[in-house]
Design a protein around this motif. Sequence first.
Motif, PDB file in Angstrom:
ATOM      1  N   PRO A   6      -9.557  92.637   3.466  1.00  5.20           N
ATOM      2  CA  PRO A   6     -10.035  91.361   2.540  1.00  5.20           C
ATOM      3  C   PRO A   6      -8.979  90.469   1.960  1.00  5.20           C
ATOM      4  O   PRO A   6      -8.509  90.965   0.832  1.00  5.20           O
ATOM      5  CB  PRO A   6     -11.590  92.409   1.872  1.00  5.20           C
ATOM      6  N   SER A   7      -9.928  89.169   1.583  1.00  2.05           N
ATOM      7  CA  SER A   7      -9.924  89.000   0.135  1.00  2.05           C
ATOM      8  C   SER A   7      -9.657  89.395  -1.049  1.00  2.05           C
ATOM      9  O   SER A   7      -9.166  88.895  -2.875  1.00  2.05           O
ATOM     10  CB  SER A   7      -9.227  86.776   0.247  1.00  2.05           C
ATOM     11  N   SER A   8     -11.584  89.800  -1.104  1.00  4.32           N
ATOM     12  CA  SER A   8     -12.214  89.973  -2.698  1.00  4.32           C
ATOM     13  C   SER A   8     -12.738  91.337  -1.911  1.00  4.32           C
ATOM     14  O   SER A   8     -13.456  91.710  -1.561  1.00  4.32           O
ATOM     15  CB  SER A   8     -12.532  88.947  -3.087  1.00  4.32           C
ATOM     16  N   THR A   9     -12.400  92.385  -2.852  1.00  6.96           N
ATOM     17  CA  THR A   9     -13.875  93.364  -2.481  1.00  6.96           C
ATOM     18  C   THR A   9     -14.193  93.296  -4.200  1.00  6.96           C
ATOM     19  O   THR A   9     -13.636  93.875  -5.194  1.00  6.96           O
ATOM     20  CB  THR A   9     -12.969  94.653  -2.573  1.00  6.96           C
ATOM     21  N   ASP A  10     -15.157  93.648  -4.320  1.00  5.97           N
ATOM     22  CA  ASP A  10     -16.506  93.872  -5.401  1.00  5.97           C
ATOM     23  C   ASP A  10     -17.597  94.677  -5.503  1.00  5.97           C
ATOM     24  O   ASP A  10     -18.249  94.497  -4.633  1.00  5.97           O
ATOM     25  CB  ASP A  10     -17.156  92.404  -5.551  1.00  5.97           C
ATOM     26  N   LEU A  11     -17.880  95.012  -6.521  1.00 10.57           N
ATOM     27  CA  LEU A  11     -18.810  96.692  -6.226  1.00 10.57           C
ATOM     28  C   LEU A  11     -20.293  95.297  -7.240  1.00 10.57           C
ATOM     29  O   LEU A  11     -19.500  95.086  -8.546  1.00 10.57           O
ATOM     30  CB  LEU A  11     -18.492  97.478  -7.501  1.00 10.57           C
ATOM     31  N   ASP A  12     -21.132  95.877  -6.758  1.00  9.14           N
ATOM     32  CA  ASP A  12     -22.451  94.726  -6.945  1.00  9.14           C
ATOM     33  C   ASP A  12     -23.237  95.603  -8.425  1.00  9.14           C
ATOM     34  O   ASP A  12     -23.331  96.300  -8.355  1.00  9.14           O
ATOM     35  CB  ASP A  12     -23.219  93.985  -6.344  1.00  9.14           C
ATOM     36  N   ALA A  13     -22.611  95.511  -9.867  1.00  9.95           N
ATOM     37  CA  ALA A  13     -23.601  96.493 -10.737  1.00  9.95           C
ATOM     38  C   ALA A  13     -24.538  96.420 -10.669  1.00  9.95           C
ATOM     39  O   ALA A  13     -25.183  97.793 -10.820  1.00  9.95           O
ATOM     40  CB  ALA A  13     -22.429  96.562 -12.540  1.00  9.95           C
TER      41      ALA A  13
END
Length: 170
Positions: A6-13
């Motif tokens: 992936p171009s970005s990986t984010d955890l949604d807090a």
Amino acid sequence: MAHKEPSSTDLDARYSDPRAAAGDWADAVTRLTEAEVFWLSTVRPDGRPHVTPLLAVWQRDALYFCSGERERKVLNLNENREVVLTTGTNALGEGHDLVVEGEAVRVTDEARLRELAALWECKYGSAWHFDVKDGAFGGAEGPALVFGVTPRTAFGFAKSPYGQTRWRFA
């Protein structure tokens, strides 16, 4: 086998336990490869949603599914190729759910279709044997069109601890 990262990986807090970490895309790919049942969401021409369970295989950074050319999902795809595929468990405190968003693109290349037909049979058994003819899978009920969905965005929902990861692809 290598896969597209992936171009970005984010955890949604907002939706994640403080102990949660962002999910690993390689783990998600393993889950997509091993999952047996998926739910496909399409949009009817009048804008109403349509959801149906189906089988799918993961290969070359995409999920592939098939459907009869007169089925509601294919009729919907004739108007709007944007889809969501989901898989996971219906348990609240265990497992991992995945959501893949993207465009369903029809596969007609017969060499590619033979490769996918072999994957279907390997994964689901001889009851899911398909011959390839005229740019589709052949079956007793008539041709089954094959579509591939390369993730544009994917979500992972961990359940212990709870965590929501979003993967975006360029």
